[in-house]
Design a protein around this motif. Structure first.
Motif, mmCIF file in Angstrom:
data_model
loop_
_atom_site.group_PDB
_atom_site.id
_atom_site.type_symbol
_atom_site.label_atom_id
_atom_site.label_comp_id
_atom_site.label_asym_id
_atom_site.label_seq_id
_atom_site.Cartn_x
_atom_site.Cartn_y
_atom_site.Cartn_z
ATOM 1 N N ARG A 144 0.852 -1.194 0.000
ATOM 2 C CA ARG A 144 0.000 0.000 0.000
ATOM 3 C C ARG A 144 0.886 1.242 0.000
ATOM 4 O O ARG A 144 1.880 1.303 0.723
ATOM 5 C CB ARG A 144 -0.914 0.024 1.234
ATOM 6 C CG ARG A 144 -1.991 -1.057 1.218
ATOM 7 C CD ARG A 144 -2.826 -1.023 2.494
ATOM 8 N NE ARG A 144 -3.853 -2.041 2.481
ATOM 9 C CZ ARG A 144 -5.114 -1.824 2.098
ATOM 10 N NH1 ARG A 144 -5.482 -0.603 1.728
ATOM 11 N NH2 ARG A 144 -6.000 -2.802 2.095
ATOM 12 N N ASN A 146 0.359 5.242 0.685
ATOM 13 C CA ASN A 146 -0.610 6.198 1.226
ATOM 14 C C ASN A 146 -1.983 5.548 1.419
ATOM 15 O O ASN A 146 -3.024 6.150 1.164
ATOM 16 C CB ASN A 146 -0.708 7.428 0.327
ATOM 17 C CG ASN A 146 0.615 8.148 0.181
ATOM 18 O OD1 ASN A 146 1.404 8.205 1.126
ATOM 19 N ND2 ASN A 146 0.885 8.686 -0.995
ATOM 20 N N GLY A 147 -1.955 4.282 1.847
ATOM 21 C CA GLY A 147 -3.186 3.565 2.155
ATOM 22 C C GLY A 147 -3.853 2.886 0.979
ATOM 23 O O GLY A 147 -4.800 2.113 1.163
ATOM 24 N N GLU A 148 -3.392 3.135 -0.231
ATOM 25 C CA GLU A 148 -4.000 2.547 -1.425
ATOM 26 C C GLU A 148 -3.225 1.306 -1.870
ATOM 27 O O GLU A 148 -1.994 1.347 -1.994
ATOM 28 C CB GLU A 148 -4.018 3.571 -2.565
ATOM 29 C CG GLU A 148 -4.664 3.064 -3.836
ATOM 30 C CD GLU A 148 -4.673 4.098 -4.951
ATOM 31 O OE1 GLU A 148 -5.031 3.736 -6.088
ATOM 32 O OE2 GLU A 148 -4.303 5.261 -4.679
ATOM 33 N N ASP A 200 5.465 10.037 0.449
ATOM 34 C CA ASP A 200 4.638 8.834 0.457
ATOM 35 C C ASP A 200 4.977 7.929 1.639
ATOM 36 O O ASP A 200 6.139 7.803 2.025
ATOM 37 C CB ASP A 200 4.830 8.036 -0.835
ATOM 38 C CG ASP A 200 4.190 8.700 -2.043
ATOM 39 O OD1 ASP A 200 3.374 9.637 -1.861
ATOM 40 O OD2 ASP A 200 4.507 8.285 -3.176
ATOM 41 N N ARG A 201 3.954 7.272 2.153
ATOM 42 C CA ARG A 201 4.122 6.232 3.168
ATOM 43 C C ARG A 201 3.916 4.880 2.493
ATOM 44 O O ARG A 201 2.914 4.659 1.812
ATOM 45 C CB ARG A 201 3.114 6.403 4.303
ATOM 46 C CG ARG A 201 3.168 5.295 5.365
ATOM 47 C CD ARG A 201 2.002 5.436 6.332
ATOM 48 N NE ARG A 201 1.925 4.292 7.245
ATOM 49 C CZ ARG A 201 2.403 4.297 8.482
ATOM 50 N NH1 ARG A 201 3.015 5.366 8.942
ATOM 51 N NH2 ARG A 201 2.278 3.226 9.252
ATOM 52 N N ASP A 203 3.518 0.849 3.010
ATOM 53 C CA ASP A 203 3.191 -0.212 3.963
ATOM 54 C C ASP A 203 3.195 -1.545 3.237
ATOM 55 O O ASP A 203 2.499 -1.721 2.228
ATOM 56 C CB ASP A 203 1.809 0.009 4.577
ATOM 57 C CG ASP A 203 1.729 1.275 5.406
ATOM 58 O OD1 ASP A 203 2.608 1.478 6.263
ATOM 59 O OD2 ASP A 203 0.786 2.060 5.190
ATOM 60 N N SER A 205 2.577 -5.583 3.989
ATOM 61 C CA SER A 205 2.024 -6.481 5.003
ATOM 62 C C SER A 205 1.881 -7.884 4.450
ATOM 63 O O SER A 205 1.725 -8.088 3.240
ATOM 64 C CB SER A 205 0.658 -5.967 5.481
ATOM 65 O OG SER A 205 -0.249 -5.874 4.395
ATOM 66 N N THR A 211 3.168 -5.604 9.632
ATOM 67 C CA THR A 211 3.338 -4.592 8.580
ATOM 68 C C THR A 211 4.701 -3.918 8.720
ATOM 69 O O THR A 211 5.141 -3.604 9.824
ATOM 70 C CB THR A 211 2.235 -3.528 8.651
ATOM 71 O OG1 THR A 211 0.955 -4.161 8.493
ATOM 72 C CG2 THR A 211 2.401 -2.481 7.560
ATOM 73 N N SER A 213 6.481 -0.511 7.636
ATOM 74 C CA SER A 213 6.112 0.832 7.201
ATOM 75 C C SER A 213 7.331 1.741 7.168
ATOM 76 O O SER A 213 8.136 1.739 8.113
ATOM 77 C CB SER A 213 5.055 1.435 8.148
ATOM 78 O OG SER A 213 3.887 0.643 8.177
ATOM 79 N N THR A 215 8.377 5.906 5.510
ATOM 80 C CA THR A 215 7.954 7.128 4.825
ATOM 81 C C THR A 215 9.145 7.717 4.091
ATOM 82 O O THR A 215 10.257 7.792 4.642
ATOM 83 C CB THR A 215 7.389 8.143 5.819
ATOM 84 O OG1 THR A 215 6.268 7.561 6.498
ATOM 85 C CG2 THR A 215 6.933 9.410 5.108
#
Length: 221
Positions: A144, A146-148, A200-201, A203, A205, A211, A213, A215
């Protein structure tokens, strides 16, 4: 305390079928004119290591970086040269990794300047014991940004499974206790890898692994 390797970290190219297919046209070109017969390895030295949660600095000259999500094997004290042991028994633990690199076209001998920048290897906080991890060919992971969701990876698609990769590497070099060997990084359908930019972050998993993570931040002068 976050996990960090005690030995040498080796990356592996061309160990996913999709990656092999995407780069097949290059393999018939000079200098080799054929697909490699042995595993293609490279080193991610200690200057590249970033712990889970760390900020990874990206030079101003680099507009984006490739995300190389993978799971790596941590070698135990069992010698691969011991005929009484199978290759898979030499694995002590597995760990998530994010093998960052500057995008580049050729898979031949990956240049240090593209793959070995400071901080360019995110390393999972915890090493999962091999006894708890199960069959490596059943591993899956998710990327992922930014969460996407940008990528899912199924390790059933390895060219060499964990056992075969260890055995083939052992044909030409010795892996010692604490060394780390990645299983490889898959590509997207287009043949490239997910791209990330400063801010951008990322992640990564996988079931049982938690996970990883990190940045991306701009490198300071």
């Amino acid at each position: 305390m976050s996990f960090l390797p005690t030995g040498t970290v080796y990356g592996v190219l061309l160990n996913f079928r999709g990656e092999m297919q995407a780069l097949a046209p290059q393999m018939s070109q000079p200098p080799y004119k054929a697909a490699p017969k042995a595993p293609v390895l490279y080193v991610k030295p200690a200057n590249t290591w970033s712990a889970h949660g760390a900020r990874i600095a990206v030079p101003a000259r680099v507009p984006e970086v490739e995300v190389g999500a993978t799971i790596a094997m941590i070698i135990s004290a069992v010698s691969l040269a011991d005929p009484s042991q199978s290759a898979i028994e030499s694995i002590a633990n597995f760990v998530l990794m994010n093998d960052l690199s500057i995008p580049h076209a050729s898979f031949f001998r990956p240049p240090v300047k593209f793959k070995c920048l400071d901080g360019f290897l995110g390393i999972g906080a915890h090493a999962l014991p091999a006894s708890e991890a199960g069959d490596p060919s059943r591993f899956t992971l998710e990327v992922r940004i930014n969460g996407e969701v940008k990528q899912t990876v199924d390790f059933e698609n390895l060219v060499r499974n964990a056992s075969q990769l260890l055995a083939d590497v052992g044909e030409f070099m010795t892996l010692r206790a604490g060394d780390v060997l990645m299983l490889g990084c898959d590509t997207l359908k287009e043949g490239d890898r997910p791209l990330a930019r400063v801010g951008d972050r990322i992640d990564i998993s996988a079931p049982g692994f938690g996970t990883l993570s990190n940045t991306l931040v701009a490198e300071t002068a």
